[in-house]
Design a protein around this motif. Structure first.
Motif, PDB file in Angstrom:
ATOM      1  N   LEU A 391       0.826  -1.214   0.000  1.00 53.62           N
ATOM      2  CA  LEU A 391       0.000   0.000   0.000  1.00 53.62           C
ATOM      3  C   LEU A 391       0.856   1.258   0.000  1.00 53.62           C
ATOM      4  N   GLY A 393       1.613   3.579   2.059  1.00 54.37           N
ATOM      5  CA  GLY A 393       1.001   4.806   2.576  1.00 54.37           C
ATOM      6  C   GLY A 393      -0.388   5.093   2.050  1.00 54.37           C
ATOM      7  N   LYS A 394      -0.860   4.313   1.076  1.00 58.40           N
ATOM      8  CA  LYS A 394      -2.194   4.533   0.517  1.00 58.40           C
ATOM      9  C   LYS A 394      -3.243   3.807   1.356  1.00 58.40           C
ATOM     10  N   GLN A 395      -4.508   4.042   1.030  1.00 53.25           N
ATOM     11  CA  GLN A 395      -5.608   3.468   1.788  1.00 53.25           C
ATOM     12  C   GLN A 395      -6.338   2.366   1.023  1.00 53.25           C
ATOM     13  N   GLN A 396      -6.515   2.552  -0.275  1.00 49.63           N
ATOM     14  CA  GLN A 396      -7.290   1.607  -1.069  1.00 49.63           C
ATOM     15  C   GLN A 396      -6.384   0.544  -1.691  1.00 49.63           C
ATOM     16  N   GLU A 397      -6.917  -0.673  -1.796  1.00 46.84           N
ATOM     17  CA  GLU A 397      -6.126  -1.784  -2.333  1.00 46.84           C
ATOM     18  C   GLU A 397      -5.710  -1.530  -3.788  1.00 46.84           C
ATOM     19  N   GLU A 399      -4.756   1.075  -5.023  1.00 41.17           N
ATOM     20  CA  GLU A 399      -3.653   2.029  -5.074  1.00 41.17           C
ATOM     21  C   GLU A 399      -2.309   1.384  -4.752  1.00 41.17           C
ATOM     22  N   ALA A 400      -2.324   0.115  -4.364  1.00 44.08           N
ATOM     23  CA  ALA A 400      -1.103  -0.551  -3.913  1.00 44.08           C
ATOM     24  C   ALA A 400      -0.113  -0.777  -5.057  1.00 44.08           C
TER      25      ALA A 400
END
Length: 430
Positions: A391, A393-397, A399-400
């Motif tokens: 991830l 630092g991202k929140q949505q999968e 965006e990984a």
């Protein structure tokens, strides 16, 4: 050079949904599921879609009066390149003609953010984007709007947007100065977590630092602190003011502030060093390593600028890392000499082999599928069954970062394709 992560995730999500359905005891439909990865140049689906589009255009030109004075240019999947960039290539081609009207108006439909950048870089005086309104977070029971007459559309005038951007950033004329300004975000972000990091360290110790790198940072910090204390003591001995207590307090406060600044800088450097060690698996974050990171990053920006302003400058170039460097480490770039080799795009089936996951091998001709699954395939390493995502630092999968290997297009990727073609020509049954 790397399998399309969107297609890979799409296949993985489909597999996960099937597994969950089976675990719940649900009965799966007997007909084959629709693989959305078929919407990729080179597939049978795209070839049939191309024929349907040709029929639709011919039918409208023949039967619809509103289409009689319309010229239609259809660039399908057999022409290499992204659709929006082929449109921009067409606009540049029209602009080069002596009969071109400089007041021609352009309207481009689509939601992709790069359409905004492409329109801006065209420098056309009349360029608009037609964008439909997208609502996020709606309830599942809420009716989905699909009919055009029920959809809210917005017209974005890029000529006006260009004026706003120029007003905001016209003082940044030098690219390196621009990068230096952007690098302030690195420090601002670290400053936000700096206090939290110190609190955690006070509770559990300095765990987030690599031990060897941490020792080096501590030695560096200790040396600076010793020198500062030495300078401070010399300054104190030279004081002749009668109010020595006040002056001593002021010097001590200044010294504390400087030590705090030094501690911040040391921790900031170590924070970045840990990022490179863990994300890019390097043992030593040397000046040479950082210089190479800066060069690759600027090279990527240069490729994109070429791509947006002039078209593809190199079909074979790719960014060779899964992660980007810190902006504050992109320095000394004004004298870089960057060159690109044009090369050639992949052939359609090569392109499919390069972007599709093994789960979508049914979209390839049968004679190519074993290259994705056979243990003896020379390119089997590019089709991992299991892969890691980060991830970062991202929140949505979605965006990984998908951690799969980069493709060596010269060997063995292209070589295997070449030998396979020879094999096919020598065997009639294929």
């Amino acid at each position: 050079p790397i399998m399309c992560t969107f297609l890979l995730k799409s296949a993985k999500e489909a597999e996960d949904k099937i597994k969950k359905a089976l675990d719940k005891g649900e009965v799966l439909p007997t007909e084959a599921r629709f693989d959305s990865n078929c919407i990729t140049p080179g597939t049978d689906f795209m070839a049939r879609l191309q024929e349907q589009l040709k029929y639709f255009v011919h039918n409208k030109l023949s039967t619809d009066k509103l289409w009689h004075n319309v010229k239609v240019y259809l660039s399908g999947h057999e022409t290499p390149g992204e659709g929006e960039h082929k449109i921009m290539e067409f606009i540049r081609s029209e602009n080069s003609k002596p009969s071109h009207d400089p007041n021609t108006r352009h309207c481009l439909y689509g939601l992709d953010a790069d359409l905004i950048m492409l329109g801006l870089t065209s420098h056309e005086p009349h360029f608009s984007l037609l964008r439909e309104e997208v609502r996020f977070g709606g309830k599942k029971s809420q009716k989905r709007i699909t009919a055009p007459e029920e959809t809210t559309f917005h017209l974005l005038h890029l000529s006006l947007m260009r004026e706003y951007i120029d007003y905001e950033f016209s003082w940044l004329k030098n690219f390196e100065k621009y990068m230096e300004k952007l690098s302030e975000f690195d420090r601002e972000h670290f400053n936000e977590v700096f206090v939290d990091l110190k609190w955690f360290e006070s509770k559990v110790g300095n765990k987030y630092l690599n031990e060897s790198a941490g020792l080096a940072a501590e030695k560096e910090s200790a040396g600076k602190k010793f020198n500062k204390k030495k300078d401070a003591s010399l300054g104190l001995s030279a004081l002749t003011s009668p109010d020595k207590e006040t002056e001593h307090k002021e010097v001590a406060e200044d010294d504390d502030e400087e030590e705090e600044d030094d501690l911040f800088e040391t921790e900031f450097r170590q924070y970045k060093r840990t990022y490179y060690m863990t994300k890019m698996a390097v043992d030593v974050v040397s000046d040479e390593f950082l210089a190479q990171q800066a060069k690759c990053y600027v090279e990527g920006i240069q490729w994109i600028l070429h791509y947006y302003y002039h078209g593809v400058q190199s079909w074979s170039w790719y960014y060779p890392y899964h992660y980007a460097p810190f902006l504050s480490d992109i320095r000394n770039i004004s004298d870089l000499k960057l060159t690109f080799e044009l090369g050639e795009p992949f052939m359609p089936f090569q392109q499919l082999l390069a972007v599709l996951p093994a789960a979508s091998m049914g979209l390839l001709p049968e004679c190519y599928r074993h290259l994705m699954t056979s243990e003896n395939s020379p390119i089997i390493e590019y089709y991992p069954v299991d892969f890691k995502t980060d991830l970062n630092g991202k929140q949505q999968e979605w965006e990984a970062v998908v951690l799969i290997p980069f493709i060596d297009e010269v060997h063995p990727f292209t070589a295997s394709f070449f030998f396979f073609n020879l094999f096919r020509k020598s065997h009639r049954w294929i």
